[in-house]
Design an enzyme around this catalytic site. Structure first.
Site, mmCIF file in Angstrom:
data_model
loop_
_atom_site.group_PDB
_atom_site.id
_atom_site.type_symbol
_atom_site.label_atom_id
_atom_site.label_comp_id
_atom_site.label_asym_id
_atom_site.label_seq_id
_atom_site.Cartn_x
_atom_site.Cartn_y
_atom_site.Cartn_z
ATOM 1 N N GLY B 81 41.187 -6.634 -79.420
ATOM 2 C CA GLY B 81 41.984 -6.865 -80.616
ATOM 3 C C GLY B 81 41.057 -7.197 -81.768
ATOM 4 N N LEU B 157 40.205 -13.094 -80.353
ATOM 5 C CA LEU B 157 40.248 -13.950 -81.524
ATOM 6 C C LEU B 157 41.550 -13.742 -82.281
ATOM 7 C CD1 LEU B 157 36.569 -13.517 -82.758
ATOM 8 C CD2 LEU B 157 37.466 -14.810 -80.829
ATOM 9 N N ASP B 160 47.949 -12.020 -81.244
ATOM 10 C CA ASP B 160 49.366 -12.117 -81.583
ATOM 11 C C ASP B 160 50.000 -13.257 -80.767
ATOM 12 O OD1 ASP B 160 51.923 -11.542 -82.374
ATOM 13 O OD2 ASP B 160 51.673 -9.367 -82.172
ATOM 14 N N THR B 235 35.431 -13.644 -88.606
ATOM 15 C CA THR B 235 36.597 -12.761 -88.597
ATOM 16 C C THR B 235 37.442 -12.956 -89.844
ATOM 17 O OG1 THR B 235 37.927 -14.390 -87.448
ATOM 18 C CG2 THR B 235 36.723 -12.860 -86.087
#
Lengths: 432, 271
Positions: B81, B157, B160, B235
């Site tokens: 992800g 990281l 959802d 991120t």
């Protein structure tokens, strides 16, 4: 790309069609056929039909049975299906000793070799284990509820088997995967250690079987798939040893009509792999393969054609592998008027399949020469004459094929159709 | 690339996010129709890491590939992800000799990351050759990409959160999926998770805590691990949380060997 072969109608009713199933006791003491919610058992040892008795105080099967299996070296028999019930039968008395309720519909079932654990897989890809041991003393309460031990992520599990040594539990799914998991001594905390994945199939995996020899007691795994192949695996490493394109090798081309790669729907193997019987979608017959475990290869030994429109939905064989038991039929298919349909055929002399055409090869037994004779057929088919309903049989086979496709093959939609489906989604949040 | 200059920033030549708008979520349960390698051996390394897998070699002979591939590096880090790829880009220069892959289910986002990496490679010759991205559903296809014990690090990281209980099975960290992550991680490998949702933080930590093949990495080791700092700083999601002054919950665990069970007794793990 493949938009031409798009399944247009998505009829949910066709998914409810359940193929007839057959299971043979490892020592050929009995044969069981399941069709719809009905479980029919004939004792070959006692040469009489069996009346099943339920001591488990659980409900009886009320919807289609999807999986049946002899386990614990023939001591137990398990049945399970769409009614979310898993029933375990003691084979010596044919009493139901336990009824386990699942949360979801059950697609596969297996009992460990020591008879201690019942495992079953539901349609969401979770494998559960339930302790079958009898409560002996009160200070050690046995957890009666099934425990989830492993999961294929939201994929239908099509087959569940214990390896010959009992060390591993192997599960196959519609996402082309075969997972080999270490089966712990006490699985109540789950089976977390994955030994390997056997990857190579390019369509759903439909069936699994083990073969072994004295030199290789751990054995090898055979798998059949919607990609028309049977593959042999060194399952502890996940290494693919041999691929046999059965549809092509057996030269079934014209016999199965327009299909390029007919799915392998079921397979069963003699313990040493010398005989592997394979059922193929839309094919009126059986392909016999032979596994050479020293060279790790699979070859087509013989193709048996059936006279009537008999497309086997399930195969069964005892450990001695003298006879192959096959069944065709279905329940809940559109034109079925009354009873679910099942028709049994037995092939004898499997050991002779290597003889040349002059020798006595495997033969299809006539009704009166089947072990158990007409008594057996009356029990397992519901009537002696079921075989005569040729039209119904071919309709049933067609319905099973459609149902299997709807269930196991991923749907391909064209771009426009995908957009259209998105518009009709019902899980969208309503914007205020 | 040159025929769509409007999609790139004039100064950096990097793709601009506004042209890669995507839904925030994707249903991991639905059937996917993107190509997936049949097995890890069929993953096209030369396509993703041309610098490490020069094409001349692979073109020579078909037989040569397998023997050559053995000596060539395999992916060791997976960012599951990966979103817009911030972590990958930071890790790339920190571990220039380690191959890493981002896995993203939303195709527009993975497309953005792909363009971003290509642009970075052009702008910084010799760099960013060790990162790539695939569009895939890692919850279904992790074993198709990585062999047993291939990975050193896995990152999850800001996944959802899937708040509703009926959707908990869509969470990317669960007891059952951890089995697969344990399978792909080598003993001693590390799994990094972080979220800004307290409920999910507790969930991920408890899954890892309960799982027999993982143990928590001690705090002293976390403090000296350069990667841990990147979880919040590298991120896009992490930066967003930091901007809003939000709290994060991280869980970093190590893959340990399975206890050997003999005669019903559990003996200490042997490496």
């Amino acid at each position: 790309m493949d938009e031409v072969s798009v399944d247009e109608g998505e009829s949910n009713s066709s998914i409810e069609v359940a193929p007839a199933l057959i299971a043979v006791h490892p020592l050929e003491e009995s044969v069981a056929v399941a069709t719809g919610a009905e479980l029919r058992v004939f004792s070959l040892k006692g040469d009489q039909p069996i009346n099943l008795q339920d001591d488990s105080e659980g409900p009886s099967h009320s919807e289609a049975i999807r999986a049946i299996s002899f386990g614990a070296k023939g001591r137990f028999f398990a049945s399970a299906g769409d009614d979310k019930l898993v029933k375990v039968w003691a084979v010596d008395s044919w009493h139901c000793i336990r009824t386990v309720c699942s949360e979801k519909r059950v697609s596969a079932v297996a009992v460990s070799h020591d008879g201690r654990w019942l495992t079953f897989a539901d349609k969401f890809g979770i494998v559960w284990a339930a302790d079958l041991s009898v409560v002996r003393d009160s200070d050690m309460p046995v957890n009666r509820k099934p425990i989830p031990i492993l999961a294929h992520y939201c994929s239908i599990i099509t087959s569940l088997e214990f390896s010959p040594s009992g060390q591993y539990i192997v599960s196959a799914d519609r996402d082309f995967k075969i997972r080999v998991t270490v089966f712990p001594r006490n699985p109540s905390n789950g089976a977390h250690e994955i030994q390997s994945f056997c990857l190579g199939h390019t369509d759903f995996v439909s069936c699994l079987a083990f073969v072994k020899t004295e030199e290789d007691p751990l054995g090898f795994l055979l798998s059949g798939s919607g990609d028309s192949t049977v593959r042999m695996w060194d399952f502890p490493s996940g290494c693919l040893l041999c691929t046999c394109d059965v549809g092509e090798k057996a030269e079934l081309g014209e016999l199965i009509g327009e299909e390029d790669h007919p799915a392998v729907t079921d397979l069963c193997a003699s313990p040493d792999g010398s005989i592997v019987a394979v059922a193929i979608q839309s094919f009126c017959g059986i392909v016999l393969l032979t596994c050479d475990l020293s060279t790790k290869s699979i070859a087509v030994a013989k193709v048996i054609y059936f006279k009537k429109s008999f497309i086997p939905t399930c195969l069964g064989m005892s450990c001695s592998a003298e006879r192959l038991w096959t069944v065709t039929g279905a329940s809940n298919f559109p034109s079925s008027t009354t009873l679910p349909l099942a028709c049994v055929k037995v092939i004898d002399g499997l050991q002779n399949c290597y003889l040349d055409s002059n020798g006595a090869g495997p033969v299809e037994l006539e009704n009166d020469s089947i072990p158990g004779g007409e008594k057996l057929l009356t029990k397992l088919q519901g009537s002696v004459s079921a075989a005569k309903e040729e039209k119904a049989l071919s309709e049933a086979a067609e319905a099973v094929k459609t149902a299997m496709r709807n269930l196991l093959i991923k749907k391909q939609y064209s771009a426009e159709k995908r957009d259209f489906r998105k518009r009709s989604r019902n899980d969208k949040k309503l914007k205020q | 690339m040159d025929n769509k200059p409007d999609r790139q920033s004039k100064t950096t030549r990097l793709p601009r996010k506004r042209f890669y708008r995507a839904r925030a979520h994707s249903n991991p349960l639905s059937d996917s129709h993107f190509p997936v390698p049949v097995s890890p051996s069929q993953f096209e390394y030369s396509l993703h890491y041309p610098h490490f897998y020069p094409s001349e070699e692979t073109n020579e002979t078909d037989v040569g590939i397998s023997s050559a591939a053995k000596t060539q590096p395999k992916i060791q880090f997976a960012d599951v992800g990966c979103g817009f790829g911030g972590l990958l880009v930071s890790l790339s220069t920190l571990f220039p000799d380690t191959l890493m892959i981002g896995m993203e289910i939303r195709d527009k986002v993975s497309e953005y990351v792909k363009e971003r990496i290509l642009a970075l490679r052009v702008a910084n010759p010799g760099q960013y050759q060790n990162i790539s991205v695939v569009r895939t559903n890692s919850m279904k296809y992790i074993p198709n990409y990585f062999e047993k014990a291939q990975l050193l690090k896995m990152f999850f990281l800001f996944p959802d959160p899937h708040f509703k209980e009926k959707n908990h099975r869509r969470r990317v960290i669960s007891m059952h999926l951890l089995d697969e992550y344990a399978y792909t991680l080598q003993v001693g490998g590390t799994i990094y998770t972080i979220t800004d949702v307290e409920e999910l933080g507790i969930w991920m930590k408890s899954c890892l805590e309960e799982h027999p093949l993982f143990e928590a990495v001690p705090r002293e080791e976390l403090e000296v691990d350069p990667v841990v700092k990147l979880l919040t700083s590298a991120t896009e999601e992490g930066q967003k949380v930091a901007r809003n002054g939000g709290q994060t919950y991280q869980a970093v665990y190590r893959r340990i060997a399975a206890p050997l069970v003999e005669n019903g007794r559990v003996s200490p793990p042997v490496n």
